[in-house]
Design a protein around this motif. Structure first.
Motif, mmCIF file in Angstrom:
data_model
loop_
_atom_site.group_PDB
_atom_site.id
_atom_site.type_symbol
_atom_site.label_atom_id
_atom_site.label_comp_id
_atom_site.label_asym_id
_atom_site.label_seq_id
_atom_site.Cartn_x
_atom_site.Cartn_y
_atom_site.Cartn_z
ATOM 1 N N ARG A 54 0.789 -1.256 0.392
ATOM 2 C CA ARG A 54 0.265 -0.435 0.195
ATOM 3 C C ARG A 54 0.887 1.645 0.164
ATOM 4 O O ARG A 54 0.343 2.739 -0.797
ATOM 5 C CB ARG A 54 -1.349 0.177 1.150
ATOM 6 C CG ARG A 54 -1.960 -1.327 1.284
ATOM 7 C CD ARG A 54 -2.831 -0.697 1.909
ATOM 8 N NE ARG A 54 -2.025 -0.654 3.616
ATOM 9 C CZ ARG A 54 -2.861 -2.311 4.286
ATOM 10 N NH1 ARG A 54 -3.332 -3.220 3.872
ATOM 11 N NH2 ARG A 54 -2.453 -1.721 5.033
ATOM 12 N N ARG A 55 1.512 1.367 1.022
ATOM 13 C CA ARG A 55 2.770 2.272 1.212
ATOM 14 C C ARG A 55 3.348 2.526 -0.377
ATOM 15 O O ARG A 55 3.331 4.143 -1.097
ATOM 16 C CB ARG A 55 3.774 2.009 2.442
ATOM 17 C CG ARG A 55 4.702 3.368 2.094
ATOM 18 C CD ARG A 55 4.989 2.763 3.460
ATOM 19 N NE ARG A 55 5.816 4.490 4.591
ATOM 20 C CZ ARG A 55 7.434 4.578 4.717
ATOM 21 N NH1 ARG A 55 8.642 3.511 3.373
ATOM 22 N NH2 ARG A 55 8.382 5.600 5.067
ATOM 23 N N SER A 85 2.662 1.660 -3.054
ATOM 24 C CA SER A 85 1.304 2.384 -4.090
ATOM 25 C C SER A 85 1.399 3.606 -4.252
ATOM 26 O O SER A 85 1.110 4.034 -5.273
ATOM 27 C CB SER A 85 0.258 1.784 -4.135
ATOM 28 O OG SER A 85 0.495 -0.073 -4.683
ATOM 29 N N LYS A 86 0.481 3.959 -2.861
ATOM 30 C CA LYS A 86 0.556 5.464 -2.175
ATOM 31 C C LYS A 86 1.418 6.111 -3.724
ATOM 32 O O LYS A 86 1.459 8.020 -3.186
ATOM 33 C CB LYS A 86 0.107 5.350 -1.209
ATOM 34 C CG LYS A 86 -0.470 6.332 -0.588
ATOM 35 C CD LYS A 86 -0.554 7.160 0.489
ATOM 36 C CE LYS A 86 -1.255 8.571 1.289
ATOM 37 N NZ LYS A 86 -1.494 8.290 3.007
ATOM 38 N N LEU A 87 3.092 6.035 -3.173
ATOM 39 C CA LEU A 87 3.875 6.876 -3.617
ATOM 40 C C LEU A 87 4.125 6.890 -4.599
ATOM 41 O O LEU A 87 4.653 7.862 -5.414
ATOM 42 C CB LEU A 87 4.952 6.265 -2.796
ATOM 43 C CG LEU A 87 5.245 6.426 -1.572
ATOM 44 C CD1 LEU A 87 6.588 6.016 -1.021
ATOM 45 C CD2 LEU A 87 5.218 8.294 -1.135
#
Length: 238
Positions: free
Chosen positions: A153-154, A156-158
């Motif tokens: 998730r991290r 992908s968010k970045l």
């Protein structure tokens, strides 16, 4: 990975400096430099020499090996290949920093580079290495502690790297195969390569994000890699 590196290897102003690459301790000091940051086009350390294999470019200039450059008016940079001997004399610098570099080269290249780092560090000098922690990935797979999902998730968010499906095997494989990785380390493996390079085993210490022997060196750690990273320092024997 080459495409990614080329995309970030840019600056506003790149000026070739009249003096050559500093080689001796005196030449480093004359430039106000105390250490080297590898895999850095523009080091955040005001007294650091940034280096990378990829050429650095501005709108009107491109770096070449063997030349010292001023980057954006306030940092020094030179193009270096860590698979070759470093062009510095013994004991030239007080510190060396490398964030997420060592995993990008084969083990034999990493060990040769670390031997060179040990050589160019002054007695009492410190090397700080950061790299993806194999133990975190394997523990996340076996224990299902949520690390792999959080890491996915991290990233992908970045918007960093390719899309990552939510499959455990995929997330384990990406740390070995994506981003040009060649060898992944845990604490024992880092201790091994550092001691083989000449550092005493008892001088190798596990650190944490932005915590180390010297604050100004540990502060070079970047936040977006902190969830997956192991931080290790070693001091050269005095």
């Amino acid at each position: 990975m080459d495409e990614f590196s080329a995309g970030v290897a840019v600056c506003e102003k790149l000026e070739a400096m009249e003096q050559g690459i500093p080689r001796t301790r005196a030449e480093f000091q004359a430039l106000g430099l105390t250490g080297i940051e590898f895999a850095a086009f523009r080091t955040d350390h005001p007294n650091g020499l940034g280096t990378d294999l990829t050429p650095l470019r501005s709108a009107v200039a491109v770096s070449e090996p063997g030349t010292l450059y001023r980057v954006d008016g306030d940092r020094c940079f030179t193009q270096l290949d860590v698979s070759r001997p470093l062009p510095f004399e013994d004991g030239a610098v007080d510190w060396i920093y490398a964030e997420h570099l060592i995993e990008h080269v084969p083990l034999n290249v990493a060990m040769g580079w670390l031997k060179e780092c040990h050589r160019v560090l002054a007695p009492g000098g410190v090397i700080r290495l950061t790299t993806p922690d194999l133990a975190k990935y394997l523990a996340g797979y076996v224990q299902e502690d949520g690390f792999l999902a959080r890491h996915r998730r991290r990233l992908s968010k970045l918007g960093f790297g390719p899309p990552m499906p939510d499959r455990k095997a995929f997330l384990i494989n990406q740390i070995f195969a994506y981003y040009g990785h060649r060898w992944i380390y845990d604490q024992a493996e880092l201790t091994y390569v550092l001691t083989e390079a000449g550092f005493d085993a008892e001088a190798v210490r596990l650190c944490s994000y932005r915590v180390g022997l010297h604050t100004e060196i540990a502060d070079l750690d970047t936040a977006f890699r902190s969830d997956e990273t192991i931080y290790v320092e070693a001091r050269r024997r005095s």
